[in-house]
Design an enzyme around this catalytic site. Structure first.
Site, mmCIF file in Angstrom:
data_model
loop_
_atom_site.group_PDB
_atom_site.id
_atom_site.type_symbol
_atom_site.label_atom_id
_atom_site.label_comp_id
_atom_site.label_asym_id
_atom_site.label_seq_id
_atom_site.Cartn_x
_atom_site.Cartn_y
_atom_site.Cartn_z
ATOM 1 C CE LYS A 74 -3.827 -2.154 2.196
ATOM 2 N NZ LYS A 74 -4.718 -2.391 3.519
ATOM 3 C CG ASP B 182 -9.306 0.560 5.253
ATOM 4 O OD1 ASP B 182 -9.209 0.138 4.042
ATOM 5 O OD2 ASP B 182 -8.489 0.514 6.244
ATOM 6 C CD GLN C 92 -3.577 -4.319 6.533
ATOM 7 O OE1 GLN C 92 -3.589 -3.126 6.035
ATOM 8 N NE2 GLN C 92 -4.020 -5.343 6.062
HETATM 9 N N1 GUN Z 1 -7.537 -6.307 6.379
HETATM 10 C C1 GUN Z 1 -7.916 -7.001 5.370
HETATM 11 N N2 GUN Z 1 -8.151 -6.386 4.503
HETATM 12 C C2 GUN Z 1 -8.078 -4.758 4.886
HETATM 13 C C3 GUN Z 1 -8.409 -3.787 4.329
HETATM 14 O O1 GUN Z 1 -9.173 -3.628 3.383
HETATM 15 N N3 GUN Z 1 -8.206 -2.550 5.185
HETATM 16 C C4 GUN Z 1 -7.551 -2.753 6.395
HETATM 17 N N4 GUN Z 1 -7.369 -1.493 7.082
HETATM 18 N N5 GUN Z 1 -7.154 -3.855 6.855
HETATM 19 C C5 GUN Z 1 -7.532 -4.863 5.924
#
Ligand code: GUN
Length: 283
Positions: free
Chosen positions: A53, A120, A97
């Site tokens: 990311k 998100d 995350q």
């Molecule tokens: N863990 C698995 N998928 C995601 C996501 O799309 N965003 C975040 N913050 N954590 C995740």
């Protein structure tokens, strides 16, 4: 043989478009979009996701701010950290995350993120906006799936879509987005009786069950579209999804591969959310 939907190529195109918009924003207003990425603990999969990311962010001309915090961090300290990011004018998107260690209340943490920096799209305010059909920040994986379908000219209006999984990250927002696009939606989950019979009636199947190759190819209606959200490491070291790709691809009209399907789209949409935050920043 089915169309293999190339998520990597579609994501790359979106990332290039975001990069162009970032350059325009910088030239016009001197604003460089900033994404703060918060990682708690040392989960190896999360470390890989976070690294990807941050890299994507920088490639698009954004700044990423990394906050790698110890696994035993307290709620209070983590909430303070988020509060600082909420007030940092360089930060237009905040991502914590998931999953978080068990001693932390994930919902409370997600709700502490300012809704106007919710990269998100997990804050209840943004979930509510999505639900009533006026989305702002959107959850990245289901939004990426909607874009995959759009780029592949697969119209969902009036079609029977079956979503496997009811998580807050994928299943529930996926159903909202499909409904907003006029699909007929069935949500199946771990307590659903006779999953195969539901899948067999689907024009479009979205598999987000978190179990390797759980969806058998024989369940798929010939010509249906199959979107696979899962990603798992097999004992032989290769990657597979929630769908048994080799048999499903014999019957599907279109199918996403794993890797190279949904995964790259999640990152592309995260960049779009961050850009959205920078374009609408209120501080
Ligand atoms: N863990 C698995 N998928 C995601 C996501 O799309 N965003 C975040 N913050 N954590 C995740």
């Amino acid at each position: 043989m089915s169309l293999i939907i190339d998520g990597k190529a579609i994501a790359q195109q979106i990332r290039q478009e975001v990069a162009v918009e970032c350059a325009k924003l910088k030239a016009a207003q001197g604003v460089v979009p900033g994404l703060a990425v918060v990682l708690v603990g040392h989960d190896p999969a999360s470390q890989v996701y976070v690294r990807n990311k941050k890299k994507a962010c920088e490639e698009a001309g954004m700044v990423s701010f990394s906050h790698e915090l110890p696994a035993d961090i307290s709620m209070v300290t983590l909430l303070e950290q988020i509060d600082q990011l909420n007030h940092d004018p360089r930060v237009h998107g905040i991502l914590v995350q998931l999953p978080l260690p068990n001693h932390l209340d994930s919902q409370r943490i997600l709700q502490a993120i300012a809704p106007h920096k919710d990269a998100d799209g997990f804050h209840p305010y943004n979930i509510g906006l999505l639900q009533i059909g006026t989305p702002s920040f959107r959850p990245c994986t289901p939004w990426g799936i909607m874009e995959l379908l759009r780029y592949s000219n697969i119209d969902v209006a009036g079609r029977h879509t079956v979503v496997l999984g009811r998580s807050n990250i994928v299943g529930k927002p996926m159903a909202s987005m499909l409904l907003a696009a006029h699909a007929t939606v069935t949500i199946c989950h771990s307590r659903t009786v006779d999953l195969a019979s539901h899948v067999a009636r689907a024009d479009i199947v979205i598999a987000a069950v978190g179990q390797p190759a759980m969806v058998a190819g024989e369940w798929i209606k010939p010509g249906a579209t199959v979107i696979d959200v899962g990603i798992h490491r097999t004992t032989s070291g290769s990657l597979c999804g929630d769908v048994d790709f080799s048999t499903a691809s014999q019957r599907a009209g279109a199918i996403t591969p794993v890797p190279g399907g949904v995964g790259p789209m999640t990152i592309a949409m995260l960049l779009k959310n961050t850009l959205f935050g920078a374009c609408h920043c209120i501080q």
